[in-house]
Design an enzyme around this catalytic site. Structure first.
Site, PDB file in Angstrom:
ATOM      1  N   TYR A 136       0.807  -1.209   0.000  1.00  8.38           N
ATOM      2  CA  TYR A 136       0.000   0.000   0.000  1.00  8.38           C
ATOM      3  C   TYR A 136       0.845   1.266   0.000  1.00  8.38           C
ATOM      4  O   TYR A 136       0.407   2.299  -0.467  1.00  8.38           O
ATOM      5  CB  TYR A 136      -0.929   0.023   1.220  1.00  8.38           C
ATOM      6  CG  TYR A 136      -2.192  -0.775   1.069  1.00  8.38           C
ATOM      7  CD1 TYR A 136      -2.144  -2.093   0.652  1.00  8.38           C
ATOM      8  CD2 TYR A 136      -3.421  -0.215   1.344  1.00  8.38           C
ATOM      9  CE1 TYR A 136      -3.300  -2.840   0.524  1.00  8.38           C
ATOM     10  CE2 TYR A 136      -4.589  -0.952   1.221  1.00  8.38           C
ATOM     11  CZ  TYR A 136      -4.524  -2.264   0.807  1.00  8.38           C
ATOM     12  OH  TYR A 136      -5.671  -2.984   0.683  1.00  8.38           O
ATOM     13  N   LYS A 186       3.719 -15.525   2.051  1.00 10.24           N
ATOM     14  CA  LYS A 186       3.898 -16.240   0.777  1.00 10.24           C
ATOM     15  C   LYS A 186       5.394 -16.441   0.623  1.00 10.24           C
ATOM     16  O   LYS A 186       6.019 -15.945  -0.315  1.00 10.24           O
ATOM     17  CB  LYS A 186       3.283 -15.405  -0.361  1.00 10.24           C
ATOM     18  CG  LYS A 186       3.252 -16.089  -1.717  1.00 10.24           C
ATOM     19  CD  LYS A 186       2.267 -17.232  -1.811  1.00 10.24           C
ATOM     20  CE  LYS A 186       2.369 -17.917  -3.158  1.00 10.24           C
ATOM     21  NZ  LYS A 186       1.563 -19.168  -3.233  1.00 10.24           N
ATOM     22  N   ASP A 218      -2.358 -18.624   0.272  1.00 11.10           N
ATOM     23  CA  ASP A 218      -3.365 -19.384  -0.490  1.00 11.10           C
ATOM     24  C   ASP A 218      -3.966 -20.490   0.372  1.00 11.10           C
ATOM     25  O   ASP A 218      -5.175 -20.731   0.359  1.00 11.10           O
ATOM     26  CB  ASP A 218      -2.796 -19.913  -1.826  1.00 11.10           C
ATOM     27  CG  ASP A 218      -1.434 -20.573  -1.688  1.00 11.10           C
ATOM     28  OD1 ASP A 218      -0.855 -20.569  -0.576  1.00 11.10           O
ATOM     29  OD2 ASP A 218      -0.948 -21.124  -2.695  1.00 11.10           O
ATOM     30  N   ASP A 242      -6.197  -7.455   3.993  1.00  6.45           N
ATOM     31  CA  ASP A 242      -7.352  -6.824   3.353  1.00  6.45           C
ATOM     32  C   ASP A 242      -8.225  -7.902   2.709  1.00  6.45           C
ATOM     33  O   ASP A 242      -9.442  -7.937   2.888  1.00  6.45           O
ATOM     34  CB  ASP A 242      -6.857  -5.828   2.292  1.00  6.45           C
ATOM     35  CG  ASP A 242      -8.009  -5.120   1.595  1.00  6.45           C
ATOM     36  OD1 ASP A 242      -8.977  -4.752   2.286  1.00  6.45           O
ATOM     37  OD2 ASP A 242      -7.942  -4.954   0.365  1.00  6.45           O
ATOM     38  N   ASP A 246     -12.072  -9.714   4.289  1.00  6.80           N
ATOM     39  CA  ASP A 246     -13.370  -9.746   3.590  1.00  6.80           C
ATOM     40  C   ASP A 246     -13.887 -11.181   3.510  1.00  6.80           C
ATOM     41  O   ASP A 246     -15.081 -11.438   3.695  1.00  6.80           O
ATOM     42  CB  ASP A 246     -13.253  -9.179   2.164  1.00  6.80           C
ATOM     43  CG  ASP A 246     -13.470  -7.671   2.109  1.00  6.80           C
ATOM     44  OD1 ASP A 246     -13.219  -6.999   3.131  1.00  6.80           O
ATOM     45  OD2 ASP A 246     -13.881  -7.166   1.047  1.00  6.80           O
TER      46      ASP A 246
HETATM   47  C1  IPM Z   1     -10.261  -1.806   4.172  1.00  9.35           C
HETATM   48  C2  IPM Z   1     -10.531  -1.120   2.874  1.00  9.35           C
HETATM   49  C3  IPM Z   1      -9.375  -0.175   2.574  1.00  9.35           C
HETATM   50  C4  IPM Z   1      -8.107  -1.005   2.535  1.00  9.35           C
HETATM   51  C5  IPM Z   1      -9.517   0.658   1.280  1.00  9.35           C
HETATM   52  C6  IPM Z   1     -10.757   1.511   1.290  1.00  9.35           C
HETATM   53  C7  IPM Z   1      -8.301   1.502   1.001  1.00  9.35           C
HETATM   54  O1  IPM Z   1     -10.713  -2.062   1.865  1.00  9.35           O
HETATM   55  O2  IPM Z   1     -10.087  -1.125   5.196  1.00  9.35           O
HETATM   56  O3  IPM Z   1     -10.222  -3.042   4.205  1.00  9.35           O
HETATM   57  O4  IPM Z   1      -7.849  -1.706   1.550  1.00  9.35           O
HETATM   58  O5  IPM Z   1      -7.361  -0.983   3.504  1.00  9.35           O
HETATM   59 MG    MG Z   2     -10.860  -4.075   2.554  1.00  7.98          MG
END
Ligand code: IPM
Ligand code: MG
Length: 356
Positions: A136, A186, A218, A242, A246
């Site tokens: 990032y 990884k 993975d 990240d 999710d």
């Molecule tokens: C999160 C979001 C952020 C990230 C984005 C909005 C930059 O997806 O906090 O998970 O990737 O860190």
């Molecule tokens: Mg995110």
């Protein structure tokens, strides 16, 4: 003097879910000063910057930041300022490197998950994601031309102290939990991962009471849907965290369910400075419709009470109220499988307020 909470709703459903969280928080903590400021696309529109100076100044005097979400497809054009730079800017400005994402099933929502209920009983894991380094932030990071061909580069870099400090957070947390850390990397391909694995193992020697395992990313992604109950603390670098968070959120039935707390080196004289945000994002497809799931935002307010205000009773009350609303049948649209009746954001929050 009253403590200040910076309220930063941002874009898309960030606005609606932050309003819900604020309603709940105000009901328990009317003694705090809540000050709102622009971030993200909303701030680009009004101040030509995703993270205006006035917003930063407010954050500096606040004990905690209640954050919604940032992002807006209108700013996808090349060269445009990006709303996402607001959250990355905040993480950088306050050195907020330790992002905690507790993944817990709220009983009653197991039917909303894509996994079978028997795989979810007892699901309780904590993602510890590094948020100030890696892909990032590494330089160089740009688009360019190479022999007349378009190209782009991002740089993945980790420095020993960055790995050490996030590893310590994970091991310390594990001590208050089931004493198990899974470190994700990884290392069969990436040099940063080889450093990561070596440093995490070293730090782990200071915590002989905590079991450490290493998983390739993975494999970790696969194990998360094969056997999620095997995880306690999941330690990851920025990008892997990240993605995996999710995935982990969906185990609980919806991306909208997950809260998060981010801490760093920054201190506030009256409490532990932190940024609190649902992980869901702006969901442009449903923004402004009043149907977003506010659970992740409301539970983020609970984390704010727990960590920045040392107010465990309020934190527990909020968490219990959400669980009670769900137990009583309250569901937003994303939590209803097969299209049964659903509540909007406000109506759902009404149920939480009643349970409170
Ligand atoms: C999160 C979001 C952020 C990230 C984005 C909005 C930059 O997806 O906090 O998970 O990737 O860190
Ligand atoms: Mg995110």
């Amino acid at each position: 003097m009253a403590l200040t909470i910076a309220v930063l709703p941002g874009d898309g459903i960030g606005v609606e879910v932050t309003a819900a969280a604020l309603r709940v928080l105000r009901a328990l903590r009317g003694d705090l000063e809540y000050e709102q400021a622009d971030v993200g696309g909303a701030a680009i529109e009004r101040h030509a910057s995703a993270l205006p100076d006035a917003t930063l100044a407010l954050c500096r005097r606040s004990v905690a930041l209640l954050f919604g979400a940032v992002g807006d497809p209108r700013y996808d054009a090349p060269g445009s300022a990006r709303p996402e730079s607001a959250i990355m800017g905040l993480r950088k400005a306050f050195d907020l490197f330790a992002n905690l994402r507790p993944v817990k099933l709220i009983w009653g929502l197991e039917g909303a998950s894509s996994l079978r209920p028997e795989l979810l009983r007892g699901l309780d894991l904590m993602v510890v994601r590094e948020t100030t380094s890696g892909l990032y932030f590494g330089q160089p990071k740009r688009q360019f031309e190479e022999d007349g061909v378009e190209a782009a580069v991002d740089t993945m870099i980790y420095r020993r102290p960055e790995v050490e400090r996030i590893a310590r957070v994970a091991f310390e947390l594990a001590r208050g939990r089931r004493r198990h850390v899974t470190s994700v990397d990884k290392q069969n391909v990436l040099e940063t991962s080889r450093l990561w694995r070596r440093v995490v193992a070293e730090v782990g020697r200071d915590y002989p009471d905590v079991e450490l395992e290493h998983l390739l990313v993975d494999t970790a992604a696969m194990q998360l849907i094969r056997d999620p109950q095997r995880f306690d603390v999941l330690l990851t670098e920025n990008t892997f965290g990240d993605i995996l968070s999710d995935e982990a959120a969906m185990l609980t039935g919806s991306l909208g369910n997950l809260p998060s707390a981010t801490f760093g080196a920054a201190e506030h004289p009256s409490g532990r400075f932190g940024l609190y945000e649902p992980i869901a994002g702006t969901a442009p497809d449903i923004a402004g419709k009043g149907i977003a799931n506010p659970i992740g935002a409301i539970l983020s307010a609970a984390l704010l009470c727990r960590y920045s205000l040392s107010d465990e009773p309020s934190a527990t009350r909020i968490e219990n109220a959400v669980a009670a609303a769900v137990a009583a049948g309250a569901r937003t649209r994303d939590l209803v499988r097969g299209g049964g009746p659903a509540l909007g954001t406000e109506a759902f929050t009404d149920k939480v307020m009643t349970a409170l």
